[in-house]
Design an enzyme around this catalytic site. Structure first.
Site, mmCIF file in Angstrom:
data_model
loop_
_atom_site.group_PDB
_atom_site.id
_atom_site.type_symbol
_atom_site.label_atom_id
_atom_site.label_comp_id
_atom_site.label_asym_id
_atom_site.label_seq_id
_atom_site.Cartn_x
_atom_site.Cartn_y
_atom_site.Cartn_z
ATOM 1 N N GLU A 183 139.064 27.046 12.366
ATOM 2 C CA GLU A 183 140.170 26.083 12.174
ATOM 3 C C GLU A 183 141.435 26.760 11.642
ATOM 4 O OE1 GLU A 183 138.582 23.386 9.278
ATOM 5 O OE2 GLU A 183 136.966 22.684 10.567
ATOM 6 N N PRO A 184 141.957 27.760 12.320
ATOM 7 C CA PRO A 184 143.158 28.411 11.785
ATOM 8 C C PRO A 184 144.406 27.556 11.987
ATOM 9 C CG PRO A 184 142.589 29.351 13.919
ATOM 10 C CD PRO A 184 141.557 28.301 13.624
ATOM 11 N N GLY A 185 145.274 27.562 11.013
ATOM 12 C CA GLY A 185 146.553 26.880 11.150
ATOM 13 C C GLY A 185 147.664 27.897 10.968
ATOM 14 N N ARG A 186 147.815 28.332 9.715
ATOM 15 C CA ARG A 186 148.905 29.237 9.357
ATOM 16 C C ARG A 186 148.953 30.487 10.238
ATOM 17 N NH1 ARG A 186 150.678 29.526 3.882
ATOM 18 N NH2 ARG A 186 148.637 28.677 3.319
ATOM 19 N N TYR A 217 154.829 26.180 -4.488
ATOM 20 C CA TYR A 217 153.845 27.246 -4.763
ATOM 21 C C TYR A 217 154.506 28.522 -5.284
ATOM 22 C CZ TYR A 217 151.524 24.397 -1.144
ATOM 23 O OH TYR A 217 151.032 23.366 -0.384
ATOM 24 N N CYS A 270 169.100 17.887 -6.145
ATOM 25 C CA CYS A 270 169.404 17.875 -7.584
ATOM 26 C C CYS A 270 168.175 18.177 -8.425
ATOM 27 C CB CYS A 270 170.009 16.532 -7.952
ATOM 28 S SG CYS A 270 171.535 16.287 -7.055
ATOM 29 N N GLU A 271 167.652 19.394 -8.302
ATOM 30 C CA GLU A 271 166.539 19.854 -9.131
ATOM 31 C C GLU A 271 166.669 21.354 -9.273
ATOM 32 O OE1 GLU A 271 162.560 18.770 -8.723
ATOM 33 O OE2 GLU A 271 162.976 16.857 -7.732
ATOM 34 N N TYR A 273 153.433 24.816 7.701
ATOM 35 C CA TYR A 273 153.669 24.093 6.442
ATOM 36 C C TYR A 273 155.153 24.094 6.076
ATOM 37 C CZ TYR A 273 148.649 24.817 6.429
ATOM 38 O OH TYR A 273 147.328 24.860 6.800
HETATM 39 N N1 LLP Z 1 140.679 23.546 7.775
HETATM 40 C C1 LLP Z 1 140.758 22.772 6.674
HETATM 41 C C2 LLP Z 1 139.674 21.857 6.376
HETATM 42 C C3 LLP Z 1 141.889 22.861 5.838
HETATM 43 O O1 LLP Z 1 141.950 22.107 4.746
HETATM 44 C C4 LLP Z 1 142.937 23.751 6.180
HETATM 45 C C5 LLP Z 1 144.138 23.852 5.329
HETATM 46 C C6 LLP Z 1 142.812 24.515 7.343
HETATM 47 C C7 LLP Z 1 141.667 24.390 8.116
HETATM 48 C C8 LLP Z 1 143.875 25.473 7.806
HETATM 49 O O2 LLP Z 1 144.098 26.486 6.891
HETATM 50 P P1 LLP Z 1 145.067 27.704 7.272
HETATM 51 O O3 LLP Z 1 144.425 28.503 8.400
HETATM 52 O O4 LLP Z 1 146.351 27.143 7.701
HETATM 53 O O5 LLP Z 1 145.165 28.466 6.025
HETATM 54 N N2 LLP Z 1 150.523 23.740 2.319
HETATM 55 C C9 LLP Z 1 149.866 24.978 1.963
HETATM 56 C C10 LLP Z 1 148.596 25.221 2.749
HETATM 57 C C11 LLP Z 1 147.600 24.079 2.648
HETATM 58 C C12 LLP Z 1 146.346 24.314 3.431
HETATM 59 C C13 LLP Z 1 145.468 23.114 3.437
HETATM 60 N N3 LLP Z 1 144.308 23.189 4.259
HETATM 61 C C14 LLP Z 1 150.873 26.126 2.118
HETATM 62 O O6 LLP Z 1 152.001 25.880 2.530
HETATM 63 O O7 LLP Z 1 150.556 27.267 1.796
#
Ligand code: LLP
Length: 418
Positions: free
Chosen positions: A273-276, A316, A342-343, A370
Site C-alpha cells: 500500500e505505498p502512497g508517498r 510535523y 495568521c499563525e 500529503y
Molecule cells: N496504508 C495505511 C493503512 C496507511 O495508514 C498509510 C498512511 C499508507 C498505507 C501509506 O503510507 P505511505 O506509503 O504514504 O507512507 N500525512 C503524513 C503521512 C500520513 C500517513 C498515514 N497513513 C505526512 O505528510 O507525512
C-alpha cells in the site's frame, strides 16, 4: 529521480517551463509530472517480478481523480480509508475488486456502500468491526472478504504522529489477539477470511523494521496454516520513505527484494500500500514571493502559499526543499519562507539560503504526497489549482476555488432569526 529539472536557469516540469504554468493558471499551484508518477509505480510493480502481487496505491497521499485514473490504467489497486476515497477511485475507473478498505473507524454507510460495489477486501482493526461487517454483510446477503490488520508492535524511527505499529497506537489488532479473532471470524456466517496484513508507519528510512514486521506476521501465517485457516494474501502496508533533504531511503527495488528473499509463503499474493513513495516526488508546490521583510533578527519572505496549502512543515516540522523557479544565483541570504496565515506556525521553510526578490517564483519540492490532500480553507483561503504535465502538455486537473465556493454550503439565518 523526478522530471523537475532546470534547463538553463529555468525550472521545467517535464517539457513545460513552470513559469508558463503560472502564466496560465496563476500562483500558488500544485504541479505534477505524469512521467514521474508512472515511473515510480512501475518501479514497485516490476520489483515483484513473478511473485503474485498487487500494488494498492494509498489514495490519501494524493486523491486527485486524474492521478488515480493514471494509476488505474497502469493496473494499480487502491488502499482507501473512507467512502470519499472509494467514490474517487470508482470515478477514476478503479476496479472495486482491486480495492482494500483500511482504517480504524469505518462507518455503517461506508461499509454498506463498499459491500454493494464489491470492494476486494476489508482490512479489519477491531473485534467490534468484525461483528459490524458480518452483520451488514448478512443484511445485504453477501459474504464480505476480510483481512485482519495486525499490530506487530515494531518500533520505527519517524515522526510520532505517523508511527502506527506500536502497541500504544490506535491501529491494528494486538498481535496476541489476532489468532483468537481469526478463529472467531471463521465461525461467522457472512465473512470470508482472505488475508492478513500490517502497516507500521510512514516515511520509514530503514528496511529492518519492515522485515521484523514481515517475519512476525509470517509466524501468524504459519499458525493459520496449522489451523486450516486459508489465506490468499499478505498485505505488507505502505510506509517506504522518500528523500526530502539528505535522507537515504531504501529503494523500492531493494526493499521488495529483501521481502521476497524472506518470503516463506510464495503461494500468497503480496499486497502493498505505498502512497508517498509513488507520488511525493511527482509534485511541486509553486508559490510567489509577495513581500521581503527584514527585521533585526530575521529575513522573512512572505509568499502566497501557506500552511493551509501545504501543512507538513507546520504539522510535523517537516523539511521540504525550496528552490527558485528562475535560478539567478546572485545575492544569497538566509530566509524564512512564510505564508500569509495568521499563525507563527505558518511557515514552509526556515533558514533557507536563497537569492530572492519580490515577485520571484519558488518551487517546494516533494509536495505530491500529503500536500493538496491535507490542504484546507483555513483563513478562508480558496484551495489552489492542480496541474498535471505530460511531456509538453499541461492539464488543469483541479481548478482554483472561487470566493463563492468558500460559502457554497453555508446559509445565512432566516430574517426572523437575526
Ligand atoms: N496504508 C495505511 C493503512 C496507511 O495508514 C498509510 C498512511 C499508507 C498505507 C501509506 O503510507 P505511505 O506509503 O504514504 O507512507 N500525512 C503524513 C503521512 C500520513 C500517513 C498515514 N497513513 C505526512 O505528510 O507525512
Amino acid at each position: 529521480m523526478d522530471h523537475f529539472n532546470y534547463r538553463g536557469n529555468a525550472l521545467y516540469a517535464e517539457d513545460v517551463p513552470v513559469t508558463s504554468i503560472v502564466a496560465k493558471w496563476g500562483s500558488p499551484c500544485y504541479v505534477y509530472s505524469r512521467a514521474t508518477l508512472e515511473r515510480h509505480f512501475k518501479v514497485f510493480d516490476e520489483a515483484f517480478a513473478n511473485q503474485p502481487h498487487r500494488i494498492c496505491y494509498a489514495v490519501k497521499a494524493n486523491s486527485n481523480i486524474a492521478i488515480l485514473s493514471i494509476l488505474a490504467k497502469l493496473g494499480a489497486g487502491f488502499d482507501i480509508v473512507s467512502q470519499g476515497e472509494l467514490e474517487r477511485v470508482l470515478l477514476a475507473g478503479g476496479k472495486p475488486n482491486d480495492i482494500v478498505f483500511s482504517g480504524v473507524g469505518k462507518l455503517v454507510p461506508e461499509l454498506e456502500r463498499a459491500m454493494e460495489v464489491g470492494v476486494g477486501c476489508f482490512n479489519l482493526e477491531s473485534p467490534s468491526e468484525l461483528m459490524r461487517v458480518n452483520d451488514i454483510a448478512k443484511r445485504l446477503n453477501i459474504i464480505a472478504p476480510i483481512s485482519l490488520r495486525v499490530n506487530p508492535d515494531i518500533n520505527v524511527e519517524t515522526h510520532p504522529y505517523i508511527a502506527t505499529g506500536l502497541k500504544e497506537n490506535k491501529f491494528g489488532i494486538e498481535y496476541d489477539q489476532a489468532l483468537p479473532l481469526l478463529r472467531e471470524a471463521r465461525k461467522l456466517s457472512n465473512v470470508k477470511i482472505v488475508g492478513i496484513g500490517y502497516h507500521i508507519g510512514s516515511q520509514l528510512m530503514q528496511i529492518q523494521p519492515f522485515l521484523e514486521a514481515f517475519d512476525r506476521v509470517g509466524k501468524l501465517v504459519d499458525q493459520c496454516q496449522e489451523e486450516g485457516i486459508v489465506l490468499t494474501h499478505l498485505d505488507i502496508g505502505g510506509g517506504l520513505g522518500v528523500r526530502y533533504r539528505d535522507e537515504n531511503p531504501p529503494s523500492p527495488a531493494d526493499y521488495i527484494a529483501a521481502i521476497l528473499k524472506r518470503l516463506r509463503h510464495p503461494q500468497l499474493e503480496l499486497i502493498m500500500e505505498p502512497g508517498r513513495a509513488i507520488v511525493a516526488n511527482a509534485g511541486i508546490l509553486v508559490t510567489r514571493v509577495e513581500y521581503l521583510k527584514k527585521t533585526s533578527h530575521k529575513n522573512f519572505a512572505v509568499v502566497d502559499a501557506a500552511m493551509n496549502d501545504l501543512l507538513r512543515p507546520s504539522l510535523y516540522q517537516a523539511y521540504q526543499e525550496i528552490i527558485p523557479v528562475i535560478n539567478q544565483s546572485t545575492d544569497y541570504q538566509t530566509w524564512d519562507i512564510v505564508g500569509p496565515v495568521c499563525e507563527t506556525g505558518d511557515f514552509l521553510g526556515k533558514d533557507r539560503s536563497l537569492s530572492l526578490k519580490e515577485q520571484d517564483l519558488l518551487a517546494i519540492r516533494t509536495a505530491g504526497a500529503y500536500g493538496f490532500t491535507m490542504s484546507s480553507n483555513y483563513n478562508s483561503r480558496p484551495k489552489i489549482p492542480e496541474v498535471l504535465v505530460d511531456q509538453d502538455q499541461m492539464f488543469l486537473i483541479r481548478k482554483r476555488e472561487t470566493y463563492s465556493d468558500l460559502t457554497l454550503h453555508e446559509n445565512l439565518l432566516p430574517q426572523g432569526e437575526l
